[in-house]
Scaffold this active site. Structure first.
Site, PDB file in Angstrom:
ATOM      1  N   ASP A   1      -4.355   2.309  -2.747  1.00 53.55           N
ATOM      2  CA  ASP A   1      -4.644   1.431  -3.881  1.00 53.55           C
ATOM      3  C   ASP A   1      -4.258  -0.018  -3.602  1.00 53.55           C
ATOM      4  OD1 ASP A   1      -5.497   3.639  -5.340  1.00 53.55           O
ATOM      5  OD2 ASP A   1      -3.496   4.006  -6.167  1.00 53.55           O
ATOM      6  N   LYS A   2      -4.868  -0.929  -4.332  1.00 56.41           N
ATOM      7  CA  LYS A   2      -4.629  -2.361  -4.184  1.00 56.41           C
ATOM      8  C   LYS A   2      -3.140  -2.699  -4.189  1.00 56.41           C
ATOM      9  CE  LYS A   2      -5.165  -6.720  -6.733  1.00 56.41           C
ATOM     10  NZ  LYS A   2      -5.703  -7.348  -7.961  1.00 56.41           N
TER      11      LYS A   2
END
Length: 350
Positions: A170-171
């Site tokens: 994830d970011k």
């Protein structure tokens, strides 16, 4: 701890954690660069009666079925040296050959974005992704992603699906990712992920005191109402997370989680499900939880930690060309270290 470590020592087979299934992805012979591709695959009786376009999509899963069908029609994908129609039914003993010049697989543009490269050779790169970097371009993130950076660092990655990425994080999760630099490496790594032989360990900090380690085995699928979220729901994809307690505080726990599967938001969803959500998670925690009687330093640190406290700490794999067992580690990022230091002084266990 160094920023990264590679080990030649054998990794015990039962320590590996693999991710997806791409049967016989290493049963390829290639004498091509990333530009000119020449692959062979020998079928067996398990493919008997299946359409050749379906089989090709299984064998070479990094290409779409429509693209493979077009290559059949153009004579680039042959069966026993002959052109066949996509509806051809396999006898289970054919030899497939794919000989084609690859074209760009992405419209993303290269960007000169610094990369923290832990390891690189002619076949793979291992990257320590920073907090805040999106992996793939998408709606709202057309640039500034890991893919944009890869295209600049290694232009031939444009010829590979997803610029050579075989998994993602994830970011706002930091840590290790492996990237393939050619199609053979991508096939091999995809197979390792599918057969759960990629070893992935995450460090996390969650709310609450976890007493002991365990396993979370609950299916995950897209939330039916909030499409940003994933959820534990019947009919979801199998998802298994093993975990061990590493450090306990009064109101928090530092945990190491080992992925057996690789579902979207898996660790975040699983730990929320057992009522130990990750500190700072903006999606699965509705508000910052400050313990009663917390010091001003602890309260301000918790309120200022605005991303999930999750770091991809360790990555183990088999090198796609040499067969060497490799293990990499990435140190905690600064914000993670600072959070732990505050917990150790302001929320230490009795």
């Amino acid at each position: 701890m160094t920023s990264a470590q590679s080990s030649n020592s054998n990794v015990p087979e039962n320590d590996f954690i693999l991710l997806e299934d791409s049967e016989d992805a290493d049963n390829h012979n290639s004498a091509a660069t990333a530009t000119r591709l020449s692959l062979q695959f020998q079928l067996d009786e398990s493919y008997l009666g299946q359409r050749i376009d379906q089989v090709a999509a299984i064998v070479w899963s990094d290409f779409s079925r429509e693209r493979l069908k077009q290559w059949m029609k153009d004579g680039h994908l042959l069966v026993n040296g002959n052109v066949v129609k996509p509806k051809y039914k396999c006898e289970g003993n054919e030899n497939l050959t794919l000989d084609v010049e690859l074209e760009a697989q992405t419209t993303a543009q290269p960007e000169d974005i610094p990369l923290n490269i832990v390891y690189e050779d002619d076949d793979i790169m291992v990257i320590n992704k920073p907090v805040g970097m999106v992996v793939h371009p998408g709606a709202g993130n057309p640039s500034g992603t890991l893919v944009n950076a890869l295209l600049y660092h290694y232009p031939k990655s444009a010829e590979l699906a997803r610029a050579g990425l075989v998994h993602r994080i994830d970011k706002d999760t930091s840590g290790l990712l492996v990237v393939a630099k050619n199609l053979e490496a991508q096939f091999s790594l995809s197979k390792q992920l599918a057969k759960k032989s990629v070893y992935r360990i995450y460090d996390l900090i969650c709310y609450g005191r976890i007493i002991a380690g365990g396993t979370i085995d609950e299916p995950i699928k897209r939330h039916p109402v909030d499409r940003i979220k994933m959820a534990i729901l019947p009919g979801g994809r199998d998802a298994v997370t093993h975990y061990n307690v590493k450090e306990r505080f009064q109101h928090f726990t530092r945990v190491q989680a080992q992925l057996e599967t690789g579902r979207t938001h898996q660790i975040r969803v699983h730990f929320s499900y057992i009522n130990f959500p990750l500190v700072g998670d903006p999606v699965y925690v509705s508000r910052v939880k400050v313990p009663s009687g917390a010091s001003e330093l602890l309260a301000s640190t918790l309120r200022g930690f605005k991303r999930q406290a999750l770091h991809a700490f360790k990555l183990g794999l088999v090198h796609p060309k040499t067969g060497e067992d490799m293990m990499f580690e990435a140190p905690w990022p600064e914000d993670f270290v600072n959070l732990l230091e505050v917990l150790r002084t302001e929320n230490k266990a009795y």
